[in-house]
Design a protein around this motif. Structure first.
Motif, PDB file in Angstrom:
ATOM      1  N   ALA A  45       0.845  -1.196   0.000  1.00 42.59           N
ATOM      2  CA  ALA A  45       0.000   0.000   0.000  1.00 42.59           C
ATOM      3  C   ALA A  45       0.875   1.238   0.000  1.00 42.59           C
ATOM      4  N   ARG A  46       0.251   2.367  -0.334  1.00 42.66           N
ATOM      5  CA  ARG A  46       0.966   3.650  -0.279  1.00 42.66           C
ATOM      6  C   ARG A  46      -0.001   4.741   0.131  1.00 42.66           C
ATOM      7  N   VAL A  47       0.560   5.834   0.660  1.00 44.97           N
ATOM      8  CA  VAL A  47      -0.226   7.000   1.060  1.00 44.97           C
ATOM      9  C   VAL A  47      -0.014   8.079   0.007  1.00 44.97           C
ATOM     10  N   ASP A  48      -1.099   8.613  -0.502  1.00 51.31           N
ATOM     11  CA  ASP A  48      -1.042   9.731  -1.450  1.00 51.31           C
ATOM     12  C   ASP A  48      -1.675  10.957  -0.805  1.00 51.31           C
ATOM     13  N   GLY A  49      -1.088  12.115  -1.036  1.00 52.72           N
ATOM     14  CA  GLY A  49      -1.673  13.367  -0.566  1.00 52.72           C
ATOM     15  C   GLY A  49      -1.307  13.759   0.846  1.00 52.72           C
ATOM     16  N   SER A  50      -0.300  13.135   1.425  1.00 56.08           N
ATOM     17  CA  SER A  50       0.030  13.445   2.818  1.00 56.08           C
ATOM     18  C   SER A  50       0.508  14.885   2.990  1.00 56.08           C
ATOM     19  N   PHE A  51       1.088  15.472   1.956  1.00 56.95           N
ATOM     20  CA  PHE A  51       1.567  16.847   2.073  1.00 56.95           C
ATOM     21  C   PHE A  51       0.446  17.864   1.879  1.00 56.95           C
ATOM     22  N   LEU A  52      -0.711  17.429   1.391  1.00 58.39           N
ATOM     23  CA  LEU A  52      -1.834  18.349   1.208  1.00 58.39           C
ATOM     24  C   LEU A  52      -2.337  18.884   2.543  1.00 58.39           C
ATOM     25  N   GLN A  53      -2.175  18.095   3.598  1.00 55.19           N
ATOM     26  CA  GLN A  53      -2.607  18.527   4.928  1.00 55.19           C
ATOM     27  C   GLN A  53      -1.862  19.793   5.336  1.00 55.19           C
ATOM     28  N   SER A  54      -0.572  19.872   5.052  1.00 49.74           N
ATOM     29  CA  SER A  54       0.217  21.024   5.483  1.00 49.74           C
ATOM     30  C   SER A  54      -0.066  22.274   4.656  1.00 49.74           C
ATOM     31  N   ILE A  55      -0.394  22.123   3.371  1.00 51.35           N
ATOM     32  CA  ILE A  55      -0.648  23.326   2.585  1.00 51.35           C
ATOM     33  C   ILE A  55      -2.044  23.873   2.825  1.00 51.35           C
ATOM     34  N   GLY A  56      -2.926  23.037   3.350  1.00 47.52           N
ATOM     35  CA  GLY A  56      -4.284  23.491   3.621  1.00 47.52           C
ATOM     36  C   GLY A  56      -4.363  24.422   4.819  1.00 47.52           C
ATOM     37  N   GLY A  57      -3.459  24.233   5.789  1.00 51.24           N
ATOM     38  CA  GLY A  57      -3.493  25.057   6.989  1.00 51.24           C
ATOM     39  C   GLY A  57      -4.814  24.904   7.712  1.00 51.24           C
ATOM     40  N   GLU A  58      -5.495  26.009   7.924  1.00 55.04           N
ATOM     41  CA  GLU A  58      -6.782  25.989   8.616  1.00 55.04           C
ATOM     42  C   GLU A  58      -7.952  25.715   7.684  1.00 55.04           C
ATOM     43  N   ILE A  59      -7.685  25.626   6.394  1.00 54.83           N
ATOM     44  CA  ILE A  59      -8.757  25.388   5.434  1.00 54.83           C
ATOM     45  C   ILE A  59      -9.009  23.886   5.352  1.00 54.83           C
ATOM     46  N   PRO A  60     -10.214  23.432   5.644  1.00 59.28           N
ATOM     47  CA  PRO A  60     -10.476  21.988   5.550  1.00 59.28           C
ATOM     48  C   PRO A  60     -10.452  21.530   4.096  1.00 59.28           C
ATOM     49  N   LEU A  61      -9.650  20.524   3.814  1.00 65.65           N
ATOM     50  CA  LEU A  61      -9.516  20.023   2.450  1.00 65.65           C
ATOM     51  C   LEU A  61     -10.341  18.762   2.215  1.00 65.65           C
ATOM     52  N   GLY A  62     -11.107  18.350   3.193  1.00 60.47           N
ATOM     53  CA  GLY A  62     -11.843  17.098   3.044  1.00 60.47           C
ATOM     54  C   GLY A  62     -10.905  15.924   3.206  1.00 60.47           C
ATOM     55  N   ASN A  63     -11.299  14.800   2.698  1.00 61.49           N
ATOM     56  CA  ASN A  63     -10.486  13.592   2.813  1.00 61.49           C
ATOM     57  C   ASN A  63      -9.451  13.535   1.692  1.00 61.49           C
ATOM     58  N   ALA A  64      -8.466  14.422   1.775  1.00 68.15           N
ATOM     59  CA  ALA A  64      -7.479  14.547   0.709  1.00 68.15           C
ATOM     60  C   ALA A  64      -6.343  13.541   0.831  1.00 68.15           C
TER      61      ALA A  64
END
Length: 120
Positions: A52-71
């Protein structure tokens, strides 16, 4: 000056096949907003023998306080997706041990209070 070739022409990938011959088709089996949660599920699947692999783990940091959903998503090969979902469902439905049960299990494994596992 010579004529410039396209990337596909330079690496000789047949157009009829595209890039699918280089990368397995992956399917999302778990999505979350937290990278650590996705990594935990990914580790669970790998321990069970499902790559398995994780995709989008860095999206959490660029979102900051903005909820990005299940990215943040955990992905596996499509052929193993149902197996992966069953492993995740079993893990999510497992009962959470009480503090006393967890302490007794840790003690039995030699991990009493304040102890770290060591090679023996």
């Amino acid at each position: 000056m010579g004529r410039r070739l396209s990337v596909a022409a330079r690496i000789s990938i047949p157009e009829s096949r595209g890039c699918s011959m280089l990368t397995p088709v992956m399917e999302t089996v778990f999505a979350t907003t937290l990278a650590f949660h996705a990594q935990m599920i990914c580790n669970l699947l790998i321990a069970a023998g499902v790559p398995a692999r994780v995709d989008g783990s860095f999206l959490q940091s660029i979102g900051g306080e903005i909820p990005l959903g299940n990215a943040v998503r955990v992905r596996v090969e499509t052929a193993r997706a149902s197996e992966a979902r069953a492993i995740i469902a079993e893990w999510e439905s497992a009962p959470v041990p009480s503090d006393e049960e967890a302490a007794a299990e840790a003690e039995a494994a030699g991990l009493g209070a304040g102890k770290l596992p060591v090679d023996r």
